[in-house]
Design an enzyme around this catalytic site. Sequence first.
Site, mmCIF file in Angstrom:
data_model
loop_
_atom_site.group_PDB
_atom_site.id
_atom_site.type_symbol
_atom_site.label_atom_id
_atom_site.label_comp_id
_atom_site.label_asym_id
_atom_site.label_seq_id
_atom_site.Cartn_x
_atom_site.Cartn_y
_atom_site.Cartn_z
ATOM 1 N N ASN A 16 0.611 -1.439 0.055
ATOM 2 C CA ASN A 16 -0.039 0.053 -0.200
ATOM 3 C C ASN A 16 0.831 1.265 0.058
ATOM 4 O OD1 ASN A 16 -3.246 -0.362 0.352
ATOM 5 N ND2 ASN A 16 -2.169 -2.096 1.706
ATOM 6 N N MET A 89 1.381 -1.778 12.648
ATOM 7 C CA MET A 89 0.844 -2.973 13.535
ATOM 8 C C MET A 89 0.915 -2.280 15.008
ATOM 9 S SD MET A 89 -0.182 -5.111 11.356
ATOM 10 C CE MET A 89 -0.535 -6.552 12.485
ATOM 11 N N LEU A 91 -1.532 0.450 17.684
ATOM 12 C CA LEU A 91 -2.487 1.393 18.004
ATOM 13 C C LEU A 91 -1.921 2.697 18.105
ATOM 14 C CD1 LEU A 91 -5.163 -0.594 19.985
ATOM 15 C CD2 LEU A 91 -5.066 -0.165 17.678
ATOM 16 N N ASN A 112 -6.408 5.195 7.891
ATOM 17 C CA ASN A 112 -5.968 3.984 7.709
ATOM 18 C C ASN A 112 -6.926 3.141 6.726
ATOM 19 O OD1 ASN A 112 -4.747 1.357 8.473
ATOM 20 N ND2 ASN A 112 -6.634 0.734 9.845
ATOM 21 N N HIS A 114 -8.232 -0.804 5.634
ATOM 22 C CA HIS A 114 -8.525 -2.203 6.071
ATOM 23 C C HIS A 114 -9.300 -3.015 5.354
ATOM 24 C CE1 HIS A 114 -8.657 -4.848 9.540
ATOM 25 N NE2 HIS A 114 -9.781 -5.072 9.283
HETATM 26 C C1 GRF Z 1 -3.021 -4.490 4.223
HETATM 27 O O1 GRF Z 1 -4.042 -5.357 4.128
HETATM 28 C C2 GRF Z 1 -3.842 -3.313 4.973
HETATM 29 O O2 GRF Z 1 -4.855 -3.045 4.795
HETATM 30 C C3 GRF Z 1 -3.628 -3.992 6.496
HETATM 31 O O3 GRF Z 1 -2.214 -4.619 6.527
HETATM 32 C C4 GRF Z 1 -2.021 -4.971 5.166
HETATM 33 C C5 GRF Z 1 -0.772 -4.253 4.938
HETATM 34 O O4 GRF Z 1 -0.153 -4.731 3.493
HETATM 35 N N1 GRF Z 1 -3.902 -2.769 7.530
HETATM 36 P P1 GRF Z 1 1.015 -3.842 2.965
HETATM 37 O O5 GRF Z 1 2.219 -4.058 3.914
HETATM 38 O O6 GRF Z 1 0.558 -2.634 2.508
HETATM 39 O O7 GRF Z 1 1.386 -4.857 1.745
#
Ligand code: GRF
EC number: 2.1.2.2
Length: 203
Positions: A16, A89, A91, A112, A114
């Site tokens: 991402n 990872m 909060l 964020n 999700h």
């Molecule tokens: C993604 O699925 C995001 O939505 C979630 O953690 C994952 C991270 O994937 N919060 P990446 O590191 O962006 O490939």
Amino acid sequence: MNKIRIAILASGTGSNAEALMKKAQSLNSVEVTFVLSDKVGAGVLEKALNLSVRHFVVTKQSDRREHEQRVLNLLREYRIDWVFLAGYMRLLSLEFLQTFNGWHGGNSQVVNIHPSLLPAYPGVDSIRRAFEDGVEESGVTLHLVDEGMDTGPQLMQSRLPLEAGESLADWSVRFHKLEHQTYTQFLELVALGQIPTSPFEET
Ligand code: GRF
């Protein structure tokens, strides 16, 4: 005109983050000012390096407040307008959010992405859990961040039906594509001013 300054916080692979960095580099009015990870050696750091984006590691401290203070120091030093979480990872505490949002007229400028249709399947392993429950569809949610686990106000949601006979692996690939599309679309709306930005201002 000053560019809108974005920090990406990520702990893992960073697909991402990579999509966001690339999109930002194609837009005139935004920049990814830095990427920050809490994990030494996280894939996201190499992706930032390859795209010539400044990157930092702030590892876990025994004291959560001290860790957050170090992150806030960087956000202040670089006058960050928006924080985009991308697989971060940890909060964020209410104090952290109040301090950051306080630099933006009290507006929430931490978001964020999700991989579920929140409020369903918050937390880790959302895709797998939905798959194992036999749902017909799930999706992706982009939301403002509060101190809870994937609980903040929703901004965008896209649905992703499970196709007949589709494997978890194939569905997961489509999830990640949809996440990248959704997050970069949001970034573009910010860049175009269609989602307003309160610029960093220290009070
Ligand atoms: C993604 O699925 C995001 O939505 C979630 O953690 C994952 C991270 O994937 N919060 P990446 O590191 O962006 O490939």
